[in-house]
Design an enzyme around this catalytic site. Sequence first.
Site, mmCIF file in Angstrom:
data_model
loop_
_atom_site.group_PDB
_atom_site.id
_atom_site.type_symbol
_atom_site.label_atom_id
_atom_site.label_comp_id
_atom_site.label_asym_id
_atom_site.label_seq_id
_atom_site.Cartn_x
_atom_site.Cartn_y
_atom_site.Cartn_z
ATOM 1 N N LYS A 291 15.771 -9.495 2.683
ATOM 2 C CA LYS A 291 15.215 -8.414 3.718
ATOM 3 C C LYS A 291 15.900 -9.314 4.997
ATOM 4 C CE LYS A 291 12.633 -4.757 4.105
ATOM 5 N NZ LYS A 291 12.374 -3.593 3.099
ATOM 6 N N VAL B 225 8.238 11.832 1.256
ATOM 7 C CA VAL B 225 8.073 11.527 -0.229
ATOM 8 C C VAL B 225 6.739 12.465 -0.571
ATOM 9 C CG1 VAL B 225 7.607 9.930 -2.035
ATOM 10 C CG2 VAL B 225 9.020 9.255 -0.220
HETATM 11 P P1 NAI Z 1 6.914 9.893 6.020
HETATM 12 O O1 NAI Z 1 6.815 8.901 7.361
HETATM 13 O O2 NAI Z 1 8.187 10.806 6.091
HETATM 14 O O3 NAI Z 1 5.815 10.344 5.730
HETATM 15 C C1 NAI Z 1 4.604 9.353 5.687
HETATM 16 C C2 NAI Z 1 3.402 10.508 6.283
HETATM 17 O O4 NAI Z 1 2.232 10.062 6.123
HETATM 18 C C3 NAI Z 1 3.393 11.274 7.755
HETATM 19 O O5 NAI Z 1 3.400 12.651 7.425
HETATM 20 C C4 NAI Z 1 2.355 10.554 8.287
HETATM 21 O O6 NAI Z 1 1.807 11.646 9.234
HETATM 22 C C5 NAI Z 1 1.311 10.493 7.150
HETATM 23 N N1 NAI Z 1 0.192 9.467 7.391
HETATM 24 C C6 NAI Z 1 0.025 8.495 8.038
HETATM 25 N N2 NAI Z 1 -1.049 7.621 8.125
HETATM 26 C C7 NAI Z 1 -1.990 8.648 7.466
HETATM 27 C C8 NAI Z 1 -3.147 8.469 6.959
HETATM 28 N N3 NAI Z 1 -3.726 7.498 7.224
HETATM 29 N N4 NAI Z 1 -3.724 9.273 6.110
HETATM 30 C C9 NAI Z 1 -2.946 10.701 5.949
HETATM 31 N N5 NAI Z 1 -1.497 10.865 6.123
HETATM 32 C C10 NAI Z 1 -1.022 9.875 7.001
HETATM 33 O O7 NAI Z 1 7.310 8.290 4.845
HETATM 34 P P2 NAI Z 1 7.811 8.706 3.559
HETATM 35 O O8 NAI Z 1 9.360 8.246 3.629
HETATM 36 O O9 NAI Z 1 7.264 9.931 2.865
HETATM 37 O O10 NAI Z 1 7.207 7.341 2.720
HETATM 38 C C11 NAI Z 1 5.773 7.517 2.591
HETATM 39 C C12 NAI Z 1 5.349 6.052 1.898
HETATM 40 O O11 NAI Z 1 6.281 5.676 0.673
HETATM 41 C C13 NAI Z 1 5.554 4.907 3.036
HETATM 42 O O12 NAI Z 1 4.625 3.898 2.805
HETATM 43 C C14 NAI Z 1 7.081 4.188 2.330
HETATM 44 O O13 NAI Z 1 7.101 2.986 2.880
HETATM 45 C C15 NAI Z 1 6.772 4.443 1.174
HETATM 46 N N6 NAI Z 1 8.306 4.315 0.506
HETATM 47 C C16 NAI Z 1 9.086 5.477 0.761
HETATM 48 C C17 NAI Z 1 10.279 5.425 0.254
HETATM 49 C C18 NAI Z 1 11.360 6.563 0.457
HETATM 50 O O14 NAI Z 1 12.270 6.895 -0.413
HETATM 51 N N7 NAI Z 1 11.112 7.314 1.707
HETATM 52 C C19 NAI Z 1 10.838 4.550 -0.929
HETATM 53 C C20 NAI Z 1 9.814 3.580 -1.217
HETATM 54 C C21 NAI Z 1 8.272 3.729 -0.742
#
Ligand code: NAI
Length: 348
Positions: free
Chosen positions: A80, A184
């Site tokens: 990383k 996701v």
């Molecule tokens: P994103 O930023 O598109 O979505 C995250 C969502 O969670 C946002 O809509 C946000 O408003 C919401 N959120 C934040 N805190 C919250 C809470 N306390 N309660 C309810 N909703 C809340 O991120 P993404 O890409 O969808 O990733 C989601 C998770 O998956 C993250 O933890 C990320 O690290 C992990 N991840 C994502 C990958 C990817 O391909 N995008 C790959 C592996 C892991």
Amino acid sequence: MRVVSSDPTKLAESVHVINDEATGVSGVIAIHSTALGPAAGGCRFWHYDSHAELVRDAMRLAQGMSYKNAMAGLPLGGGKAVLQKPTGEFDRATVFRVFADAVAKLDGLYITAEDVGTTVNDMLAVSEHTTFVAGLDAAPGMAGGDPSPWTALGVFESMRAAADAILERDLSHLTVAVQGTGSVGAALCRLLRAAGAELIVADVDEARAQRVAEALGAKVVNANEIHAVKADIFSPCALGAGLNETSIPQLQARLIVGAANNQLATPADGDAVRNRGIAYAPDYVVNAGGIINVSAEYLGETTEAVRERISQVPARLLAVFDRAQKDQIATNLVADQMAQELIAQGRR
Ligand code: NAI
């Protein structure tokens, strides 16, 4: 670049310090392991109060990548990069040029991509100076582009297999509570709905949750309540540490399968979940679809190859559940053990 440690018995194989006096760009590239292949992991651009804190985070994240890549069956080690984000004005192009030079100097020991605080454009800038970068745009039929749908697919397939093995039910008979309807979470909801599952969703950005609910006929609840609703499966797809000493006693689901990284606030929370009789799918085992897509892009593979690798994720999850049951220990510990064994095999 200075190498701080090259002792493989330490937490990292080596830590390469970036400290460019001419531009003030600073950070580290932490290589946790190259036993299974070049160390792959994204570049985080974030502000840290101290260099020590930045290095600790880089080493912890690099280890996480090693474990995730090993459990995903990828020919990659883990690393990383973490760059210090200045508090004042800075020139983004300079930051990523200095970073690209540091990656190039490692000559393939480390492969970078996006992470928190970095974008596809940053990686395109890096790719002008080095080929050891992924997370760029995809050519038709080839792996690459947005990893989120692939992450969602891996989580979905894992959930389906776990529902069958643990709950002995098909998804069409189950209710899933999804915390976070971002890239996701929303993609996962679409797959779950198509499989006939009932959905309860929440997002701190309520409009996002509403959009998903309207499109799919899901029920929306407050973001503070989603972990505690009556559902068969809880799916954390927001930020880390959603499973903690406050939320765990309130869970009603019997199975946890989600995309968020670092879902357990502490490793001991894995025991707390287990003691409540809830099966926890270790996050990095089931959310590997994204890195599988990124690595396939780097290796020049097709989207079919990505699909094939993702189809192998559920079997690994079931192997984790089996060993946890046999050894009577928490699934997060089992996943770490299995990853360490794969890395040790790679060293031999
Ligand atoms: P994103 O930023 O598109 O979505 C995250 C969502 O969670 C946002 O809509 C946000 O408003 C919401 N959120 C934040 N805190 C919250 C809470 N306390 N309660 C309810 N909703 C809340 O991120 P993404 O890409 O969808 O990733 C989601 C998770 O998956 C993250 O933890 C990320 O690290 C992990 N991840 C994502 C990958 C990817 O391909 N995008 C790959 C592996 C892991």
